[in-house]
Design an enzyme around this catalytic site. Structure first.
Site, PDB file in Angstrom:
ATOM      1  N   ASN A   9       0.918  -1.156  -0.045  1.00 20.08           N
ATOM      2  CA  ASN A   9       0.027   0.273   0.110  1.00 20.08           C
ATOM      3  C   ASN A   9       0.787   1.592   0.368  1.00 20.08           C
ATOM      4  O   ASN A   9       1.723   1.552   1.090  1.00 20.08           O
ATOM      5  CB  ASN A   9      -0.955  -0.391   1.461  1.00 20.08           C
ATOM      6  N   TRP A  10       1.467   2.190  -1.107  1.00 18.09           N
ATOM      7  CA  TRP A  10       2.126   2.459  -1.318  1.00 18.09           C
ATOM      8  C   TRP A  10       1.657   4.053  -0.542  1.00 18.09           C
ATOM      9  O   TRP A  10       2.627   5.279  -0.384  1.00 18.09           O
ATOM     10  CB  TRP A  10       2.436   3.272  -3.544  1.00 18.09           C
ATOM     11  N   LYS A  11       0.121   4.677  -0.556  1.00 16.88           N
ATOM     12  CA  LYS A  11      -0.061   5.732   0.410  1.00 16.88           C
ATOM     13  C   LYS A  11      -0.181   6.562  -0.679  1.00 16.88           C
ATOM     14  O   LYS A  11      -0.022   6.403  -1.759  1.00 16.88           O
ATOM     15  CB  LYS A  11       0.115   5.653   1.872  1.00 16.88           C
ATOM     16  N   HIS A  96      -8.847   1.530   4.795  1.00 19.00           N
ATOM     17  CA  HIS A  96      -8.272   1.204   5.777  1.00 19.00           C
ATOM     18  C   HIS A  96      -8.380   2.579   6.501  1.00 19.00           C
ATOM     19  O   HIS A  96      -9.194   3.303   6.696  1.00 19.00           O
ATOM     20  CB  HIS A  96      -7.449   2.189   4.632  1.00 19.00           C
ATOM     21  N   GLU A  98      -6.931   4.887   7.680  1.00 18.75           N
ATOM     22  CA  GLU A  98      -6.621   6.590   7.455  1.00 18.75           C
ATOM     23  C   GLU A  98      -7.503   6.578   6.664  1.00 18.75           C
ATOM     24  O   GLU A  98      -7.823   7.639   6.815  1.00 18.75           O
ATOM     25  CB  GLU A  98      -5.229   6.295   6.533  1.00 18.75           C
ATOM     26  N   GLU A 168      -5.435  -4.724  10.647  1.00 16.06           N
ATOM     27  CA  GLU A 168      -5.063  -4.088  10.477  1.00 16.06           C
ATOM     28  C   GLU A 168      -4.797  -3.670  11.833  1.00 16.06           C
ATOM     29  O   GLU A 168      -5.949  -2.304  12.044  1.00 16.06           O
ATOM     30  CB  GLU A 168      -4.875  -3.317   9.583  1.00 16.06           C
ATOM     31  N   GLY A 174       2.417   2.185  11.047  1.00 13.68           N
ATOM     32  CA  GLY A 174       2.804   3.594  10.782  1.00 13.68           C
ATOM     33  C   GLY A 174       3.853   3.730  12.479  1.00 13.68           C
ATOM     34  O   GLY A 174       4.659   4.757  11.782  1.00 13.68           O
ATOM     35  N   SER A 214       3.632  -2.270  10.395  1.00 19.91           N
ATOM     36  CA  SER A 214       4.713  -2.444  10.743  1.00 19.91           C
ATOM     37  C   SER A 214       5.319  -3.755  10.547  1.00 19.91           C
ATOM     38  O   SER A 214       6.143  -3.882  11.101  1.00 19.91           O
ATOM     39  CB  SER A 214       5.194  -2.088  12.351  1.00 19.91           C
ATOM     40  N   GLY A 235       2.461  -1.184   4.338  1.00 20.54           N
ATOM     41  CA  GLY A 235       2.745   0.218   4.480  1.00 20.54           C
ATOM     42  C   GLY A 235       4.284   0.552   3.426  1.00 20.54           C
ATOM     43  O   GLY A 235       4.720   0.617   2.265  1.00 20.54           O
ATOM     44  N   GLY A 236       4.869   0.924   4.656  1.00 19.25           N
ATOM     45  CA  GLY A 236       6.302   1.863   4.875  1.00 19.25           C
ATOM     46  C   GLY A 236       7.017   0.652   3.426  1.00 19.25           C
ATOM     47  O   GLY A 236       8.440   1.174   2.785  1.00 19.25           O
TER      48      GLY A 236
HETATM   49  C1  PEP Z   1      -1.175  -0.031   5.897  1.00 15.34           C
HETATM   50  O1  PEP Z   1      -0.928   0.967   5.387  1.00 15.34           O
HETATM   51  O2  PEP Z   1      -1.987  -0.434   5.386  1.00 15.34           O
HETATM   52  C2  PEP Z   1      -0.015  -0.857   6.958  1.00 15.34           C
HETATM   53  C3  PEP Z   1       0.240  -1.907   7.048  1.00 15.34           C
HETATM   54  O3  PEP Z   1       1.109   0.274   7.192  1.00 15.34           O
HETATM   55  P1  PEP Z   1       2.617  -0.313   7.455  1.00 15.34           P
HETATM   56  O4  PEP Z   1       3.111  -0.804   7.188  1.00 15.34           O
HETATM   57  O5  PEP Z   1       3.213   1.796   7.346  1.00 15.34           O
HETATM   58  O6  PEP Z   1       2.913   0.305   9.343  1.00 15.34           O
END
Ligand code: PEP
Length: 251
Positions: A9-11, A96, A98, A168, A174, A214, A235-236
């Protein structure tokens, strides 16, 4: 055997050129290989059509990160599920945390978005999870159950076959705080039990449930070793090809 998956997930990261470069790096690494899991990258809308061309001869599948709850028309700035599908994307990430937190997307709105995605032949990666205060109050099961009931349990079994779930915990996204493998397994098993009650054992066993929060190149293998953790939504760590490839190989 249910499908395993690692989805990025590049966001709201990477301009078009940077996104294309990342997709090219992943494509070169994975072309001609058969990863043990399905590999998906979720990109901003504006990248979709171009990235679809970059990855077309590779095992990588493409996802949007959102779509509109509306079909079409005077909704300035919105992007419909039909538009997403026309880019070559196969998946759409919905729910998500966010989007829920910053854009006030609730269960009812998400229910509509899921329907629009499915009507247009998109598969959905649907995110659920509790915030820190809910976990501290021991309410995580209740929260996840109401998210599933509120947005997905209206679907028929046939429709539900196009849903991948991503658990999640919001406190882990994050933040560098990861759910322990035990916490992840416990919740994934609980989610599967809810699916079994609603759709029966077969659908519950066939549904892919990803962990997100994470998850990185160092902890992925330990998380994925759990019987009900079928992969990750990343994500990251999906923004750097070597890290994302390590996570793919950990599944
Ligand atoms: C996400 O955005 O779905 C996510 C899990 O982010 P991160 O891996 O950065 O915690």
């Amino acid at each position: 055997m249910r499908k395993t998956m690692v989805a990025g997930n590049w966001k709201m990261n990477k301009n078009l050129q940077e996104g294309v470069a990342l997709a090219q790096e992943l494509t070169s690494a994975l072309k001609g290989t058969t990863p043990r899991c399905e590999v998906v990258i979720g990109t901003p809308f504006i990248h979709l059509a171009t990235v679809a061309q970059v990855i077309k001869d590779s095992p990588i599948r493409l996802s949007a990160e959102n779509c509109s709850d509306k079909v079409s028309g005077a909704y300035t700035g919105e992007v419909s599920a039909e538009m997403v599908k026309s880019t070559g994307a196969e998946y759409c990430i919905l729910g998500h945390s966010e989007r829920r937190a910053y854009y006030h997307e609730d269960n009812e709105l998400l229910k509509e978005k899921v329907l629009r995605a499915l009507e247009n032949g998109l598969k959905v990666i649907f995110c659920i999870g509790e915030v820190k205060e809910e976990r501290e109050a021991g309410k995580q099961n209740e929260v996840v159950k109401s998210q599933l009931e509120g947005s997905l349990f209206n679907l028929s079994d046939e429709q539900f076959a196009n849903i991948t779930l991503a658990y999640e915990p919001v406190w882990a996204i994050g933040t560098g705080l990861t759910a322990t493998p035990e916490q992840a397994q416990e919740m994934h098993a609980y989610i599967r039990s809810l699916l079994a009650s609603k759709y029966g054992e077969q659908r519950a066993n066939d549904t892919t449930i990803l962990y997100g929060g994470s998850c990185n190149a160092k902890n992925a293998a330990e998380l994925f070793a759990n019987p009900d953790v079928d992969g990750g939504l990343i994500g990251g760590a999906s923004l750097k090809a070597p890290d994302f490839l390590t996570i793919i190989n950990a599944r």
